[in-house]
Design an enzyme around this catalytic site. Structure first.
Site, short mmCIF file in Angstrom:
data_model
loop_
_atom_site.label_atom_id
_atom_site.label_comp_id
_atom_site.label_asym_id
_atom_site.label_seq_id
_atom_site.Cartn_x
_atom_site.Cartn_y
_atom_site.Cartn_z
CG ASN A 137 -17.46 27.49 -23.88
OD1 ASN A 137 -17.58 26.75 -22.90
ND2 ASN A 137 -18.48 28.22 -24.32
CG MET B 10 -23.01 28.72 -18.32
SD MET B 10 -23.07 26.91 -18.43
CE MET B 10 -24.84 26.65 -18.45
CB THR C 43 -32.00 23.48 -20.55
OG1 THR C 43 -32.53 24.56 -19.77
CG2 THR C 43 -31.11 22.61 -19.70
CB ALA D 38 -35.81 26.15 -19.42
CG HIS E 289 -30.31 28.37 -12.65
ND1 HIS E 289 -31.37 27.49 -12.52
CD2 HIS E 289 -29.93 28.28 -13.96
CE1 HIS E 289 -31.63 26.92 -13.67
NE2 HIS E 289 -30.78 27.38 -14.56
#
Length: 505
Positions: A117, A121, A126, A128, A439
């Site tokens: 997309n 990502m 998140t 963080a 990750h």
């Protein structure tokens, strides 16, 4: 095959956080630059590069919250086990897919996933952003140089050191953890609030940083200065062995192929597809695809004993509107004395009438793993995947040292869980499958010299080329213990600075 675009100064392959950061740096320092950005995926919702947490479209946002709220990264939107896409990416829904859905062999890393997309990502993450430290820092950078690059990376991501206001229960919970880990924590590395790429405000939901927050121009219509080309996959870097002319791309819907020419080309796809594109382009140094690394992921959750925290259940605050957690914290690793990164989130469970039921603390321990040339991506020259690129096979295994450290992590997590309340590992803890953290690093790593163990130089320039650059997790040469986005952003800062220098030379 035709040449459709010949006016770009910089072609960026990939529209995620790293690609957006490269574009923004160019906009800040070389505003006259003409930028073209391509991505194989299409837009989720109606705003390109918008973090799904912040979308104004209720259906899209509700789906994101449902997927993200368990706090396990492998449960990002669409990243639960996905079906095979049927051998062709044409017409598939934008979102997250398991690597195996693209007809690649991900047996060794079954939970590995990628974003298909616009925004990559960067619209799912998140947010963080724990800062890299110790062995995570690139060895070829000076202390002052690294500090400046890290500050720039934090600026681009709009990092807030303490985005969630401290609560009494969170402060007491951190006190318990500090009693355990404080004695083995390096200065400044005690349990603390998690820095996050969010816009802090007094009421929720708090906006997360997506690509279009880094590079606002991404939301606007195409113009001479910038063009976003969604649904268009780069299938080959066009080059003569030392100079890149741009990329051959394919429109997903029509199948039409053409060349986008550019003065400088930069690949910021992701850790799996950046080396895949280089391989498809005949750029195949020995290190390409090798040194794949990912920390192991030990997830856990404890129902806290509030008597130990000396706080009544009724006094624990509800999350802000639009947020599912009360606070976000971390246990920084401190090298050998405390080698684990802890991602800690607290939440309040409520009953159907809105009454409080329990206070829960998530305890996810990230365990560093060995960097090995044997952990690698193998590309098939003869067989293509569903996107029409060389089929990938992931080779990944833990070493005996990794397994030993994982046992230590279980003991460390158990100690933390028992200190807070009712924690039974067989019920409350699980070692997630390889790939679960998302990750991934190292598959097109940077290095100080062209000695065969790296793909690009410290600025992200591919060895042997004058105008082909890489950025993102693939470039990271170290074993990242915590969340990898901020460290990856440093590679975009370094590449952006060098690209600006070469354009102005």
């Amino acid at each position: 095959m035709t040449v459709r675009t010949t006016q770009a100064d910089v072609l960026i392959v990939g529209s995620g956080l790293m690609g957006a950061a490269l574009a923004e740096q160019l906009r800040q320092s070389a505003p006259q630059s003409r930028i073209v950005m391509v991505d194989g995926g299409s837009v989720i919702g109606s705003v390109p590069g918008q973090h799904l947490h912040d979308t104004a479209e209720p259906t899209v946002r509700d789906e994101y919250i449902q997927a993200a709220s368990p706090g396990v990264q492998s449960l990002y939107l669409g990243a639960a086990v996905t079906p095979d896409i049927g051998g062709d990416v044409k017409g598939i829904r934008p979102g997250m897919y398991n690597v195996s859905a693209f007809e690649s062999d991900a047996t060794d890393m079954p939970a590995s996933a990628l974003a298909w997309n616009v925004g990559g990502m960067g619209i799912h993450w998140t947010a963080a952003t724990p800062w890299p430290w110790g062995d995570e820092v690139f060895a070829y950078t000076g202390e002052g140089e690294w500090a400046g690059e890290l500050r720039k990376a934090q600026e681009l991501l709009h990092v807030e050191k303490q985005p969630f206001a401290p609560t009494e229960v969170g402060t007491r919970m951190l006190g318990v953890l500090d009693g355990l880990f404080g004695p083995v924590s390096a200065p400044g590395r005690h349990p603390q609030a998690m820095p996050m790429a969010v816009k802090r405000q007094d009421s929720g939901p708090m906006p997360r940083t997506g690509p279009n927050r880094i590079f606002p121009r991404m939301k606007e219509p195409a113009g001479d200065d910038f063009t976003l080309v969604p649904g268009t996959l780069a299938v080959e870097i066009v080059h003569d062995g030392s100079h890149a002319r741009g990329a051959r791309v394919r429109e997903i819907d029509s199948g039409e192929e053409y060349v986008i020419e550019a003065v400088t080309t930069v690949v910021a796809a992701d850790t799996l597809r950046t080396p895949q594109l280089l391989f498809a382009s005949g750029i195949r140094p020995w290190a390409l695809g090798r040194f794949l690394n990912e920390h192991a992921f030990l997830t856990g959750q404890v129902t806290a004993d509030l008597d130990r925290l000396d706080i009544p259940l009724e006094s624990i605050p509800r999350p802000m509107t639009g947020e599912w957690l009360i606070g976000s914290y971390w246990l920084p690793h401190s090298g050998r004395p405390q080698p684990f990164h802890g991602q800690i989130m607290d939440r309040l469970f409520i009953d159907e009438s809105g009454g409080p039921l329990a206070y829960s603390v998530g305890l996810s321990w990230y365990v560093p793993t060995s960097i090995s040339e044997h952990n690698r991506l193998e590309f098939d020259e003869a067989v293509l995947d569903a996107a029409g690129l060389p089929r990938t096979r992931i080779h990944y295994a833990y070493t005996a040292d990794d397994e030993g450290l994982f046992s230590q992590a279980r003991a460390s997590q158990l100690e933390a869980g028992l200190a807070l309340g009712d924690f039974r590992p067989e019920r409350d803890s699980a070692r997630l499958s390889p790939g679960s953290s998302l990750h991934f690093t190292g598959t097109a790593r940077s290095g100080p010299s062209d000695d065969g163990t790296s793909v690009c130089d410290p600025h992200g320039r591919v060895w042997g080329f004058d105008n082909l650059f890489l950025a993102g997790g693939a470039v990271i040469p170290t074993a990242v213990v915590g969340n990898s986005t901020l460290t990856g952003m440093v590679t975009a800062v370094r590449a952006g600075r060098e690209i600006i220098r070469t354009l102005s030379a």
